[in-house]
Each structure stands twice: as structure tokens, then as C-alpha cells.
Design a protein around this motif. Structure first.
Motif, PDB file in Angstrom:
ATOM      1  N   UNK A   1       0.786  -1.276   0.113  1.00 29.50           N
ATOM      2  CA  UNK A   1      -0.043  -0.148   0.058  1.00 29.50           C
ATOM      3  C   UNK A   1       0.748   1.238   0.127  1.00 29.50           C
ATOM      4  N   UNK A   2       1.426   1.432  -1.346  1.00 32.40           N
ATOM      5  CA  UNK A   2       2.170   2.680  -1.055  1.00 32.40           C
ATOM      6  C   UNK A   2       1.622   3.854  -0.956  1.00 32.40           C
ATOM      7  N   UNK A   3       0.242   4.181  -1.365  1.00 35.67           N
ATOM      8  CA  UNK A   3      -0.415   5.462  -1.195  1.00 35.67           C
ATOM      9  C   UNK A   3      -0.276   5.832   0.283  1.00 35.67           C
ATOM     10  N   UNK A   4      -0.512   4.672   1.294  1.00 40.07           N
ATOM     11  CA  UNK A   4      -0.710   4.819   2.817  1.00 40.07           C
ATOM     12  C   UNK A   4       0.502   5.472   3.350  1.00 40.07           C
ATOM     13  N   UNK A   5       1.633   4.912   2.692  1.00 41.02           N
ATOM     14  CA  UNK A   5       3.075   5.197   3.353  1.00 41.02           C
ATOM     15  C   UNK A   5       3.486   6.445   2.923  1.00 41.02           C
ATOM     16  N   UNK A   6       2.941   6.890   1.655  1.00 42.24           N
ATOM     17  CA  UNK A   6       3.397   8.113   1.018  1.00 42.24           C
ATOM     18  C   UNK A   6       2.955   9.352   1.519  1.00 42.24           C
ATOM     19  N   UNK A   7       2.876   9.629   2.529  1.00 39.05           N
ATOM     20  CA  UNK A   7       2.540  10.960   3.164  1.00 39.05           C
ATOM     21  C   UNK A   7       2.902  11.109   4.695  1.00 39.05           C
ATOM     22  N   UNK A   8       3.204  12.480   5.065  1.00 40.45           N
ATOM     23  CA  UNK A   8       3.823  12.652   6.390  1.00 40.45           C
ATOM     24  C   UNK A   8       3.160  13.999   6.632  1.00 40.45           C
ATOM     25  N   UNK A   9       2.453  14.201   8.022  1.00 40.34           N
ATOM     26  CA  UNK A   9       1.881  15.347   8.459  1.00 40.34           C
ATOM     27  C   UNK A   9       2.603  16.067   9.498  1.00 40.34           C
ATOM     28  N   UNK A  10       2.935  17.195   9.150  1.00 41.86           N
ATOM     29  CA  UNK A  10       3.762  18.206   9.998  1.00 41.86           C
ATOM     30  C   UNK A  10       2.863  19.301  10.271  1.00 41.86           C
ATOM     31  N   UNK A  11       2.988  19.936  11.520  1.00 41.84           N
ATOM     32  CA  UNK A  11       2.442  21.331  11.918  1.00 41.84           C
ATOM     33  C   UNK A  11       2.901  22.501  11.580  1.00 41.84           C
ATOM     34  N   UNK A  12       2.066  23.458  11.463  1.00 39.66           N
ATOM     35  CA  UNK A  12       2.510  24.669  11.465  1.00 39.66           C
ATOM     36  C   UNK A  12       1.891  25.512  12.612  1.00 39.66           C
ATOM     37  N   UNK A  13       1.954  26.801  12.777  1.00 35.88           N
ATOM     38  CA  UNK A  13       1.513  27.412  13.875  1.00 35.88           C
ATOM     39  C   UNK A  13      -0.077  27.337  13.861  1.00 35.88           C
ATOM     40  N   UNK A  14      -0.658  27.310  12.540  1.00 33.43           N
ATOM     41  CA  UNK A  14      -2.022  27.336  12.402  1.00 33.43           C
ATOM     42  C   UNK A  14      -2.724  26.191  11.607  1.00 33.43           C
ATOM     43  N   UNK A  15      -1.821  25.254  11.099  1.00 31.78           N
ATOM     44  CA  UNK A  15      -2.401  24.308  10.147  1.00 31.78           C
ATOM     45  C   UNK A  15      -1.413  23.003  10.117  1.00 31.78           C
ATOM     46  N   UNK A  16      -2.225  22.088   9.709  1.00 28.12           N
ATOM     47  CA  UNK A  16      -1.654  20.788   9.514  1.00 28.12           C
ATOM     48  C   UNK A  16      -1.016  20.562   7.905  1.00 28.12           C
ATOM     49  N   UNK A  17      -0.075  20.268   7.702  1.00 21.18           N
ATOM     50  CA  UNK A  17       0.706  20.056   6.381  1.00 21.18           C
ATOM     51  C   UNK A  17       0.888  18.934   5.924  1.00 21.18           C
ATOM     52  N   UNK A  18       0.193  18.288   5.008  1.00 14.38           N
ATOM     53  CA  UNK A  18       0.465  16.943   4.504  1.00 14.38           C
ATOM     54  C   UNK A  18       1.462  16.966   3.311  1.00 14.38           C
ATOM     55  N   UNK A  19       2.664  16.130   3.353  1.00 11.58           N
ATOM     56  CA  UNK A  19       3.415  16.421   2.380  1.00 11.58           C
ATOM     57  C   UNK A  19       3.537  15.016   1.613  1.00 11.58           C
ATOM     58  N   UNK A  20       3.494  14.868   0.336  1.00  6.73           N
ATOM     59  CA  UNK A  20       3.689  13.736  -0.437  1.00  6.73           C
ATOM     60  C   UNK A  20       4.608  13.813  -1.569  1.00  6.73           C
ATOM     61  N   UNK A  21       5.228  12.430  -2.047  1.00  4.69           N
ATOM     62  CA  UNK A  21       5.843  12.402  -3.009  1.00  4.69           C
ATOM     63  C   UNK A  21       4.971  12.338  -4.427  1.00  4.69           C
ATOM     64  N   UNK A  22       4.652  13.459  -5.156  1.00  7.01           N
ATOM     65  CA  UNK A  22       3.724  13.374  -6.249  1.00  7.01           C
ATOM     66  C   UNK A  22       4.068  12.431  -7.355  1.00  7.01           C
ATOM     67  N   UNK A  23       5.535  12.151  -7.600  1.00  4.67           N
ATOM     68  CA  UNK A  23       5.913  11.228  -8.760  1.00  4.67           C
ATOM     69  C   UNK A  23       5.749   9.718  -8.398  1.00  4.67           C
ATOM     70  N   UNK A  24       5.459   9.614  -7.005  1.00  2.54           N
ATOM     71  CA  UNK A  24       4.935   8.093  -6.666  1.00  2.54           C
ATOM     72  C   UNK A  24       3.612   7.869  -6.855  1.00  2.54           C
ATOM     73  N   UNK A  25       3.423   6.657  -7.603  1.00  3.49           N
ATOM     74  CA  UNK A  25       1.876   6.345  -7.853  1.00  3.49           C
ATOM     75  C   UNK A  25       1.983   4.795  -7.558  1.00  3.49           C
TER      76      UNK A  25
END
Length: 532
Positions: A135-159
Motif C-alpha cells: 500500500x504505497x499510497x498509505x505510506x507516501x504521506x507525512x503530516x507536520x504542523x505549522x502554527x495554524x495548520x496541519x500540512x501533509x507532504x507527499x511524493x507526487x511522482x510516486x504512484x
């Protein structure tokens, strides 16, 4: 760091099976399903036996996958060679180390191995990442916090692809993603560690295990990538049993799953008709296919096999076979001298079904222990919680609901008294009226209940209106609700399952891994609030 202990029920969505597994075994199905109660310590009395040849090969494989070991890791390798037992945990190979509970699993394995060693039987901690998962989609994301929001980063080139995620090679895009993370983490020392491991050309397995070993270098954590052929050769007796005893084993799993459901629990994995306990990787494409069988005939994708052909393939290419979620812990414990496994709620549910496989294939069961469960509270958030006298249960809600709660608490005393008096009077009069209606006619009483519910709803609406007015009058209440929920319950998810562990490594000192190891004991069997 100080901590507070809460019952596990403070967390939303905890299954009945996990609640009762932690608390008591009134239902005999639990005693039948597990190798021992999590509060017992018998698991550490004796390490499982392996032949000297098996141990020598296992250590050789681990040495190749744990290059340049820390002094503590080198000591653990020698202990394992000399007969030590293992406390093992595992997790998917997430981007930038995965969610916070990955660190909690590793810390719990370290702590439990230390406890067993101090009790007189040497044990070492090993982390087994799920490199054969697809399940690549499940592991290809990481959530980090800013002062006011939650930002999810992904590798767009991985499908998504139906191949083992551990072997996925990180693209050039990973450099940009790590730079984004570096900005969000404010260029903390951990960002240099991330750059070393999450680099173009490395596999997800190499990046993930390298990062984890460096974080827990002082504790001597070892990692294992079981996708390698050598490990499959050591574990092949389990894979062979899943072929030769397929009908017996699958019938036992289905019976145990049904027994759990009949007892009011849930079955984590459903084994379909003609489904087996194995997957097979395509030799050319690496694609993973579920092995299906009926009347002695097997099929993976569009390719058919007889049982004898499948056994011959296992002998020639054991690395092409992969156990499913129920067989995986048995496969693991054929390879490792595992005394205890550290798991979360889902994995513990797997073990409830896998016990019958342990009995038939290994003739023993491994004790499964709960991982540390905790919410980390930063000083600024702790200050807000103290100001409003908030506990964790109240923090596990939406920002809207928490803001209303804060507004209700901030309401003048006179307003609270009037709302309470009106609500009490309404309940009292409605109860009396409905009692009279019931004495007159049952249908009349049922109609009265509907109308009474509407009146109570309107009373609650008055409470919400008053709380919302107070909240809007005091803008800081909404800001406080936003801050608390963002940090402790981001996007409606418990912090440990959502926020990356590296976010906390960036905000704490070098002692953080040792600190969470110190908090990973069994003195709190529920959920902790740890104040940073």
C-alpha cells in the motif's frame, strides 16, 4: 517530562477487543486467543531456543543490514548470537519515519527488552518494518504542523503499484520534500538526519530503517528487512506449512474469526473463500498476487500451479512468497527467537486470529504486549489546558465543539444558573407529563416522547446559542480551541496516529528518544499525556 495516565477509553474509537484485552479476560475466547495476558511477565523467563546454526545465520543477516552499528547495537548482536531472546515490533515504512506511534513502538520494544535483561534473561530489541506491504499510497504521506495548520507532504511522482513498498526507490523529488519538511521543522538538527537517509536512489526500506537506527542508536535498536532471500530461507518452514496444510490452517482461522465475532468482538482480517495465507510476487514485474486455491489447484494472477509445483518454487525462490497479515507474525517467530511482540490495537486483533496458526505450525505462542500510547503536550498547549481546566478527553473533539465548551465555561454565573434552572424545570415537568400520558395510553405516550425530544433539543439549542455568544465575544477562546485541537487532535485524528514523529524530534532535545523509552513501561496500561 511529567505524565498523567488515562484509561484507554479516553481515545475515540477503541475497539471492545482491545479494551478488554488490556483490562480483563472475562470472556474465555480472549484466553483462548492470546499467548498470555499483557500484565504477565512469564514471557521474559526464558528465551525461545534456536539451533546455533540458525542463530549464526540470523546474526550474519542482521549484521549486513545494520552496518556500522553503535556500541549498544554491536553488543545486542553478540547477545543474540549467544542465546538472547528478542522483543520485536514493526510498522510500515513511512515517509520521513512515519507517524509518532512508530517511535512509541520502538521505544516500547527497547524498554521491554531492558526489563527482561535486568530480570536475568538477556533480550534485544528488533524493529521489523513491513517492507513487503504493497500500500504505497498509505505510506507516501507525512503530516507536520505549522502554527495554524496541519500540512501533509507527499511524493507526487510516486504512484500506486502492487509491488513491495520497501523496494521502492526514492526519486529526485525527495530532495524537495525534505527541504519543505526542513522549513516546517525550522531547520532543527533532525533535518540533517533526514537528508542523510531520505535521499534520491535509496529505497524506502533503507531510508526508514537507517533513520530509526540512528534515532535509537544509544539504545541499540536493530532493524530487519525480511524481504531478503536469506530471511525467507530461515522462515520457509512456515511458508511450506501454509501450502501443505492449507485447508486445515485456513479452516482453523475462519473458525476462530467466527468465534470472535460470535463473542461480540471483531475479526481484523477476513479470509475469503478460496483465499490462502500467502501472496506470490511475479518474477518479472514484482507485482504481488494473492494465492488462491481450490481442490489442490493454486492460482496467482493468471498463472496456475499444482501443490507440488508451488513447493518446488518455494524451494527455489522462497523470497517470492509473502505471508499475509495473519501468518506474518508466525513467519517472524520462525526466524527470530521472539519472546514478546509489541503491537497496536490492529496488530493485537491479528494475534487474536493468529493463535491457531501458532499452535499448529510452531507449537507455541508469542506473547503480544501493547505499545506505549501517548499524547505529547507542549508547554504552550499545557498552559492553555490549565487555564481552561481541560483534560485529554475534552481535547479530543473538533475545534467548533471545544470552542463552544470554552464559551459555556466562560459564561457569567447568573447565565449558567438560569440555563440550568430552565433545563431542570423542563426535564422535571416533561417527565411528570410523560408519566401521566403512559398511564392513559401507550400510543399517546410515544407521541409525547417525540414532542418532548423536540423540546429538549430546543433547550440544548439555547445552551449552544449562549455559549456561542460568549465564544464570539471573547475571540481568544476560539484561538485556544484551534490551538489545542490542532496539536492534540489534528484533522480529527489522535496525535500519535497523525503527526510525524520527526516533528517532535525537531522540537525537543537529544534526550527525547531516551525519555520516551523511560515512559514506555507498563505502569500505565492506558493512554498517557506526556508534558514536554
Amino acid at each position: 517530562m511529567r505524565s498523567e495516565c488515562y484509561p484507554i477509553t479516553v481515545l475515540p474509537g477503541v475497539s471492545r477487543l482491545f479494551r478488554e484485552y488490556l483490562a480483563h479476560w472475562d470472556n474465555p475466547i480472549l484466553a483462548e486467543s492470546f499467548g498470555g495476558h499483557p500484565a504477565d511477565t512469564a514471557w521474559r523467563d526464558k528465551a525461545p531456543e534456536l539451533t546455533p546454526e540458525h542463530r549464526a545465520r540470523l546474526v550474519s543477516l542482521l549484521e549486513s543490514q545494520n552496518p556500522d552499528p553503535s556500541p549498544a547495537a554491536r553488543r545486542h548482536l553478540e547477545m543474540l548470537r549467544d542465546g538472547a531472546g528478542v522483543v520485536v515490533s514493526g510498522q510500515q515504512v513511512g515517509i520521513l519515519g512515519g507517524p509518532l506511534y512508530t517511535l512509541f513502538k520502538a521505544a516500547t520494544a527497547v524498554r521491554r527488552a531492558k526489563e527482561a535483561t535486568e530480570a536475568g534473561v538477556p533480550h534485544v530489541p528488533i524493529f521489523w518494518p513491513a517492507t513487503e506491504d504493497h500500500d504505497l499510497d498509505e505510506v507516501n504521506q507525512v503530516l507536520l504542523l505549522t502554527k495554524n495548520s496541519a500540512e501533509t507532504l507527499r511524493l507526487k511522482s510516486l504512484v500506486h503499484r502492487n509491488t513491495a513498498v520497501g523496494g521502492v526507490v526514492l526519486p529526485e523529488e525527495i530532495t524537495e520534500l525534505v527541504e519543505q519538511a526542513t522549513e516546517l521543522l525550522a531547520w532543527a538538527p533532525i533535518t540533517e538526519t533526514l537528508k542523510r537517509h531520505y535521499a534520491p536512489g535509496k529505497t524506502l526500506a533503507e531510508a526508514f530503517t537507517g533513520l530509526l537506527r540512528e534515532i535509537f542508536a544509544a539504545e541499540g535498536l536493530l532493524t530487519i528487512d525480511a524481504a531478503e532471500r536469506g530471511y525467507h530461507e530461515l522462515g520457509s518452514p512456515v511458508l511450506l506449512a501454509a501450502i501443505e496444510q492449507a485447508e486445515e490452517l485456513e479452516a482453523a482461522v475462519r473458525a476462530r474469526s467466527q468465534a470472535l465475532v460470535d463473542a461480540g468482538y471483531h475479526a481484523q482480517v477476513l479470509l475469503p473463500e478460496q483465499g490462502s495465507l500467502l501472496f506470490l510476487f511475479d518474477e518479472q514485474t514484482g507485482e504481488r498476487h494473492a494465492l488462491r486455491h481450490k481442490d489442490g489447484a493454486w492460482k496467482a494472477g493468471h498463472v496456475s500451479y499444482t501443490t507440488e509445483e508451488l513447493k518446488a518454487l518455494l524451494l527455489a525462490s522462497p523470497e517470492r512468497f509473502s505471508p499475509n497479515a495473519l501468518l506474518r507474525p508466525v513467519f517472524q517467530d520462525q526466524i527470530l527467537p521472539t519472546s514478546a511482540y509489541i503491537g497496536g490495537p490492529a496488530e493485537i486483533a491479528y494475534f487474536a486470529q493468529s493463535g491457531v496458526l501458532y499452535d499448529t505450525i510452531l507449537g507455541r505462542r508469542t506473547t503480544v504486549l501493547p505499545r506505549m500510547s501517548a499524547t505529547l503536550v507542549e508547554p504552550a498547549i499545557a498552559k492553555v489546558m490549565d487555564q481552561h481546566e481541560l483534560g485529554l478527553k475534552e481535547a479530543f473533539s473538533s475545534a467548533d465543539d471545544l470552542a463552544l465548551r470554552l464559551g459555556a465555561r466562560a459564561m457569567p454565573v447568573e447565565g449558567k444558573k438560569r440555563l440550568q434552572a430552565a433545563g431542570n424545570a423542563l426535564d422535571r415537568e416533561l417527565d411528570a407529563l410523560l408519566g401521566w400520558m403512559q398511564s392513559v395510553d401507550g400510543e399517546l405516550a410515544r407521541s409525547g416522547e417525540v414532542s418532548a425530544s423536540k423540546m429538549r433539543y430546543q433547550m440544548n439549542r439555547l445552551r449552544r446559542m449562549s455559549a456561542r455568544f460568549e465564544q464570539e465575544k471573547n475571540a481568544s477562546l476560539r484561538k485556544h480551541a484551534d490551538a489545542v485541537t490542532l496539536n492534540l487532535f489534528p484533522e480529527g485524528h489522535v496525535q500519535e496516529r497523525a503527526v510525524a514523529g520527526t516533528w517532535f524530534l525537531a522540537r525537543t532535545g537529544d534526550d527525547f528518544p531516551a525519555e520516551i523509552v523511560s515512559h514506555a513501561g507498563q505502569e500505565c496500561s492506558g493512554h498517557k499525556a506526556i508534558f514536554l
